[in-house]
Write an enzyme that holds these catalytic residues in place. Structure first.
Site, short mmCIF file in Angstrom:
data_model
loop_
_atom_site.label_atom_id
_atom_site.label_comp_id
_atom_site.label_asym_id
_atom_site.label_seq_id
_atom_site.Cartn_x
_atom_site.Cartn_y
_atom_site.Cartn_z
N ASP A 1 11.49 -4.15 0.68
CA ASP A 1 10.40 -4.61 0.20
C ASP A 1 10.54 -3.68 -0.90
O ASP A 1 9.19 -2.95 -0.58
CB ASP A 1 9.17 -4.51 0.86
N HIS B 1 5.85 -5.91 -2.81
CA HIS B 1 5.30 -7.42 -2.52
C HIS B 1 3.56 -6.84 -3.61
O HIS B 1 2.28 -7.47 -3.99
CB HIS B 1 4.53 -6.92 -1.46
N SER C 1 -0.09 0.68 -0.22
CA SER C 1 1.27 0.31 -0.10
C SER C 1 1.95 1.15 -1.45
O SER C 1 1.46 0.73 -2.74
CB SER C 1 1.60 -1.28 -0.97
#
Length: 357
Positions: free
Chosen positions: A114, A84, A197
């Site tokens: 992901d 992402h 992230s």
């Protein structure tokens, strides 16, 4: 049962690491964190997602549209980040700890869990981060997060370090919205924020045990603190290896499409059992040849009870193309009309996993 409120989730931009060589585990009986930070922080990079705009007046213009973190995991230049972080990127740029900027090649992405792999050249003088064993972590043990929190419109707080403990393991159905496969997450109270992230979650030996990618903020009734989540490194390993080897992640498939079928654990006269209800069967597949029909309800895989589609996917993901699975099916409905049969049957089929084009 429907949830009354939807959780507000923030996808923190972070990155994780995988394989490494020539790196000794670090341990201090007093406080291992400073030594771990010195060793690992240079390998946690900033990942910039770039989109390219064009017009007659300006020509091609690069525009930064997001940033996250990544972990340098191999001397060949490989970096792991979240899918992402870069999924909308036309180009990717990496900023090292010493502010060196490098263009990165997108090696491969997997929206299933992901994860994405990118590669930089020339290879920097950085020691890759070693992978640990996320199956061995225990609730209560030390957890260290390193990443680049910040926002898209402002400079990141590069190389931020937070620490806490492993709060829980095996957290599923967290509603992250970035997975297409079932993923059991690590929960930690080490602070995770937007920009983390793709970053590193480490144990007390300085080994990578997970990739932070999600935090809970609030719902309509409460504000949450210290609820961060990471993808376990053991879930990432086979995906990383396949992306590096082939540039894409190919998972074995049964050759059927399925939907959740709500029901009791065992079928009743007027109620079909909980399981994965077959919607379509792909022509020419082992599933079709074995005799599986639309409206059949898959209840077991190799003897393991599957009550929802994610249970079925979890069992499939344990196997490889060519493996044969024994499926227990409840034939409760007519395959054409969908009407309940007068008497249901429990059937067993052997289905070979394949790559379905």
């Amino acid at each position: 049962m429907k949830k009354l409120f939807s959780l507000v989730l923030a996808l923190a931009l972070l990155s994780t690491a995988a394989y490494a060589t020539g790196y000794e585990a670090i341990y201090s009986s007093d406080n291992p964190i400073p030594a771990i930070v010195r060793a690992v922080r240079p390998a946690v990079v900033e990942v910039i997602s770039i989109q390219q705009d064009w017009s007659v007046e300006t020509g091609i213009v690069d525009r930064d549209v997001g940033s996250g973190s990544g972990v340098y995991v191999d001397d060949a230049g490989y970096i792991i980040t979240n899918n992402h972080v870069i999924d909308d990127a036309d180009k990717v740029k990496v900023i090292l700890w010493d502010d060196t900027e490098l263009d990165a090649e997108i090696v491969g992405c997997d929206e299933g869990i992901d994860i994405a792999v990118i590669k930089i050249e020339p290879q920097p003088d950085i020691t890759p981060v070693p992978m640990g064993d996320s199956d061995q972590i225990e609730v209560g043990e030390l957890a260290i997060a390193i990443g680049n929190p910040g926002t898209q419109s402002s400079a990141t707080l590069k190389g931020s370090v937070t620490a806490g403990i492993i709060s829980a393991v095996g957290r599923e159905e967290m509603g992250a919205g970035v997975f297409t496969r079932p993923v059991a997450l690590i929960q930690t109270d080490a602070a995770i924020n937007t920009g983390n992230s793709g970053g590193a979650l480490l144990n007390a030996r300085g080994e990578l045990i997970g990739i932070p990618m999600l935090k809970y903020i609030a719902d309509a009734a409460a504000v949450y603190e210290s609820l961060g989540f990471a993808i376990p490194i053991n879930t990432i390993k086979p995906v990383y290896e396949q992306l590096v080897a082939t540039g894409k992640m190919v998972r074995p498939m049964l050759g059927v499409t399925v939907v959740d079928n709500a029901g009791p654990y065992e079928p009743l006269k007027r109620y079909s059992p909980a399981g994965a209800k077959v919607y379509t069967v792909s022509p020419g597949t082992s599933a079709e040849r074995s005799g599986i029909l639309p409206n059949d309800i898959i209840t077991h895989v190799n003897g393991v009870r599957v009550s929802v589609v994610n249970d079925l996917l979890r069992e499939i993901d344990k196997h490889a193309v060519g493996d044969v699975l024994e499926l227990t099916v409840c034939r409760f409905y007519d395959s054409v009309t969908g009407e309940a049969l007068d008497d249901y049957e429990t059937l067993t089929f052997s289905v070979e996993l394949a790559i379905i084009n």
